[in-house]
Every structure is written in C-alpha cells, then in structure tokens.
Design a protein around this motif. Structure first.
Motif, PDB file in Angstrom:
ATOM      1  N   ASN A  40       0.830  -1.196   0.000  1.00 58.98           N
ATOM      2  CA  ASN A  40       0.000   0.000   0.000  1.00 58.98           C
ATOM      3  C   ASN A  40       0.868   1.251   0.000  1.00 58.98           C
ATOM      4  O   ASN A  40       0.350   2.359   0.047  1.00 58.98           O
ATOM      5  CB  ASN A  40      -0.918   0.024   1.222  1.00 58.98           C
ATOM      6  N   ASN A  41       2.173   1.086  -0.023  1.00 61.27           N
ATOM      7  CA  ASN A  41       3.105   2.195   0.060  1.00 61.27           C
ATOM      8  C   ASN A  41       3.714   2.453  -1.312  1.00 61.27           C
ATOM      9  O   ASN A  41       4.312   1.559  -1.903  1.00 61.27           O
ATOM     10  CB  ASN A  41       4.198   1.848   1.083  1.00 61.27           C
ATOM     11  N   LYS A  42       3.576   3.676  -1.818  1.00 63.69           N
ATOM     12  CA  LYS A  42       4.084   3.962  -3.158  1.00 63.69           C
ATOM     13  C   LYS A  42       5.600   4.066  -3.198  1.00 63.69           C
ATOM     14  O   LYS A  42       6.190   4.095  -4.273  1.00 63.69           O
ATOM     15  CB  LYS A  42       3.445   5.217  -3.735  1.00 63.69           C
ATOM     16  N   TYR A  43       6.249   4.118  -2.042  1.00 63.24           N
ATOM     17  CA  TYR A  43       7.710   4.143  -1.980  1.00 63.24           C
ATOM     18  C   TYR A  43       8.225   2.761  -1.602  1.00 63.24           C
ATOM     19  O   TYR A  43       7.693   2.132  -0.686  1.00 63.24           O
ATOM     20  CB  TYR A  43       8.200   5.178  -0.974  1.00 63.24           C
ATOM     21  N   PHE A  44       9.234   2.302  -2.287  1.00 61.37           N
ATOM     22  CA  PHE A  44       9.744   0.955  -2.074  1.00 61.37           C
ATOM     23  C   PHE A  44      11.262   0.997  -2.164  1.00 61.37           C
ATOM     24  O   PHE A  44      11.820   1.610  -3.080  1.00 61.37           O
ATOM     25  CB  PHE A  44       9.174   0.015  -3.145  1.00 61.37           C
ATOM     26  N   VAL A  45      11.945   0.365  -1.209  1.00 59.48           N
ATOM     27  CA  VAL A  45      13.405   0.324  -1.207  1.00 59.48           C
ATOM     28  C   VAL A  45      13.867  -1.038  -1.708  1.00 59.48           C
ATOM     29  O   VAL A  45      13.450  -2.074  -1.193  1.00 59.48           O
ATOM     30  CB  VAL A  45      13.974   0.581   0.206  1.00 59.48           C
ATOM     31  N   ILE A  46      14.718  -0.999  -2.724  1.00 57.97           N
ATOM     32  CA  ILE A  46      15.359  -2.216  -3.221  1.00 57.97           C
ATOM     33  C   ILE A  46      16.799  -2.183  -2.744  1.00 57.97           C
ATOM     34  O   ILE A  46      17.546  -1.251  -3.054  1.00 57.97           O
ATOM     35  CB  ILE A  46      15.301  -2.293  -4.758  1.00 57.97           C
ATOM     36  N   LYS A  78      18.230   1.458  -3.197  1.00 50.55           N
ATOM     37  CA  LYS A  78      17.623   2.428  -4.096  1.00 50.55           C
ATOM     38  C   LYS A  78      16.146   2.565  -3.772  1.00 50.55           C
ATOM     39  O   LYS A  78      15.437   1.571  -3.606  1.00 50.55           O
ATOM     40  CB  LYS A  78      17.792   1.999  -5.558  1.00 50.55           C
ATOM     41  N   LEU A  79      15.683   3.814  -3.687  1.00 48.96           N
ATOM     42  CA  LEU A  79      14.282   4.114  -3.436  1.00 48.96           C
ATOM     43  C   LEU A  79      13.580   4.307  -4.778  1.00 48.96           C
ATOM     44  O   LEU A  79      14.037   5.080  -5.617  1.00 48.96           O
ATOM     45  CB  LEU A  79      14.159   5.387  -2.596  1.00 48.96           C
ATOM     46  N   ILE A  80      12.489   3.587  -4.974  1.00 51.26           N
ATOM     47  CA  ILE A  80      11.697   3.755  -6.195  1.00 51.26           C
ATOM     48  C   ILE A  80      10.293   4.208  -5.811  1.00 51.26           C
ATOM     49  O   ILE A  80       9.836   3.977  -4.693  1.00 51.26           O
ATOM     50  CB  ILE A  80      11.641   2.465  -7.054  1.00 51.26           C
ATOM     51  N   THR A  81       9.635   4.870  -6.752  1.00 53.34           N
ATOM     52  CA  THR A  81       8.256   5.299  -6.564  1.00 53.34           C
ATOM     53  C   THR A  81       7.384   4.450  -7.483  1.00 53.34           C
ATOM     54  O   THR A  81       7.570   4.450  -8.705  1.00 53.34           O
ATOM     55  CB  THR A  81       8.089   6.783  -6.902  1.00 53.34           C
TER      56      THR A  81
END
Length: 131
Positions: A40-46, A78-81
C-alpha cells in the motif's frame, strides 16, 4: 593404479569445469523481496549487495529508473516510486563481460503512501535497509 590415476584426473577436470562455469558467484544479490509483492506504500526500497565495480541498471516498468556502480562495500539501496497497479522491476548487472538479470513484480494497491520505517537505533536502520 590406473583406476586411481584416472579417478584423480577425472576429479580435477570435474572441479575445474564447475569452478569455471558451473557455480560462479552472482554479480548481485537482491535482499529486498521483489517477487510478487503487494503493498500500500508507493515508496519501495530495493537493497542488496554485489561485487564491487559492477555496473547496475534499475529498470522500472520498461523505463530506466537509475544506474550506478557498486562500491567497495558491495552494498546498495535504491528508493523507487511505484505506480498504481502492477510494477515490473528489472535489475541488470554487468561486469567483465558477465551479465545477470534479476526481475520482480510489485503491485501497489493504493495510490497514496508514505515512507514508513520504524527504527530505534542506527543498527536497526541498517538492518531494515540491508536485511
């Protein structure tokens, strides 16, 4: 004696083959779960680790999102949207002519989201990013 010698030669050839071709180390290892994840979070850390001096491209939904070279520590984050719905992630790693591709699928259920990381110590933050 001939059987022992033949066994030794066969063993050396077998080991040489697998050390050269069979069990080569991966260029990168992604620690974040990116395989069929729903959030549910538009920010995701890879995050993950890899061999130093490896060139990495992060492709999100067929668009180049980021590119970098892995440093001496071997770690990356890396932070992705994410876009609403299905998101397809591809990490392409290249070093010394060797290429590795890691793919993932992340589904964003809701458009609104915030970065949510709860940590008590710097060690906790480190573990969240590089678990």
């Amino acid at each position: 004696m001939k059987k022992v010698l033949a066994l030794i030669v066969a063993t050396v050839m077998f080991m040489t083959f697998f050390m050269t071709y069979g069990f080569a180390d991966d260029l990168i290892t992604v620690k974040s779960d990116i395989n069929n994840v729903t959030t549910n979070n538009k920010y995701f850390v890879i995050s993950g680790n890899g061999q130093p001096d490896t060139y990495v491209e992060l492709i999100l939904n067929d668009n180049l999102n980021d590119k970098w070279v892995i440093g001496d520590t071997g770690l990356f984050a890396k932070l992705i949207t994410l876009a609403l719905g299905d998101n397809y992630v591809t990490l392409k790693a290249v070093k010394d002519g060797k290429v590795q591709t890691v793919k993932g699928h992340i589904t964003l259920q809701y458009k609104d989201g915030i970065i949510q990381v709860t940590v008590d110590t710097l060690e906790g933050l480190w573990n969240k990013l590089f678990k």
